[in-house]
Design a protein around this motif. Sequence first.
Motif, PDB file in Angstrom:
ATOM      1  N   HIS A  54       0.846  -1.192   0.000  1.00 43.41           N
ATOM      2  CA  HIS A  54       0.000   0.000   0.000  1.00 43.41           C
ATOM      3  C   HIS A  54       0.885   1.247   0.000  1.00 43.41           C
ATOM      4  N   PRO A  55       0.559   2.242  -0.842  1.00 44.06           N
ATOM      5  CA  PRO A  55       1.399   3.444  -0.945  1.00 44.06           C
ATOM      6  C   PRO A  55       1.640   4.158   0.388  1.00 44.06           C
ATOM      7  N   SER A  56       0.715   4.054   1.330  1.00 41.08           N
ATOM      8  CA  SER A  56       0.885   4.726   2.622  1.00 41.08           C
ATOM      9  C   SER A  56       1.987   4.090   3.472  1.00 41.08           C
ATOM     10  N   ARG A  57       2.382   2.867   3.161  1.00 44.33           N
ATOM     11  CA  ARG A  57       3.389   2.138   3.948  1.00 44.33           C
ATOM     12  C   ARG A  57       4.556   1.636   3.121  1.00 44.33           C
ATOM     13  N   ARG A  58       4.509   1.835   1.832  1.00 44.75           N
ATOM     14  CA  ARG A  58       5.510   1.294   0.917  1.00 44.75           C
ATOM     15  C   ARG A  58       6.871   1.948   1.137  1.00 44.75           C
ATOM     16  N   PRO A  59       7.925   1.130   1.276  1.00 47.50           N
ATOM     17  CA  PRO A  59       9.270   1.718   1.352  1.00 47.50           C
ATOM     18  C   PRO A  59       9.677   2.268  -0.014  1.00 47.50           C
ATOM     19  N   LEU A  60      10.623   3.186  -0.013  1.00 45.40           N
ATOM     20  CA  LEU A  60      11.103   3.751  -1.272  1.00 45.40           C
ATOM     21  C   LEU A  60      11.857   2.722  -2.107  1.00 45.40           C
TER      22      LEU A  60
END
Length: 125
Positions: A54-60
């Motif tokens: 999920h984009p809210s928790r995704r690492p770079l």
Amino acid sequence: MKDACPCGLARAFEACCGRYLGTGRPVPDAEALMRSRYTAFVRGDTAHLLATWHPSRRPLALEVDAGTKWLGLEVKRHTPVDADHAEVEFVARSRTQGRGQRLHERSRFVREQGCWFYVDGDILN
């Protein structure tokens, strides 16, 4: 079975998780996403892991340890919370530098615009 999928469903990779890795095709439910993510760890497919986080928790960025040998996945429970939220409890076994490891987690998933995403999880003992 030749080219068996690592996720443990006793199917050929292309007929199982291979349908999702690198295709952008949405998975039908949170359990299928969990299995495809495990398979992505086995195959070192960081693109699939990042795309399904999920984009809210995704690492770079994400690196998988090439020295880790994945030994198996057991999905203990798939619990739909509602139409767009679910939990999956699993145990993933691996070996790194000759040392066995066991990850027991209850993961949370959300569906947005028809696509399931891994959000986060709690490590269980």
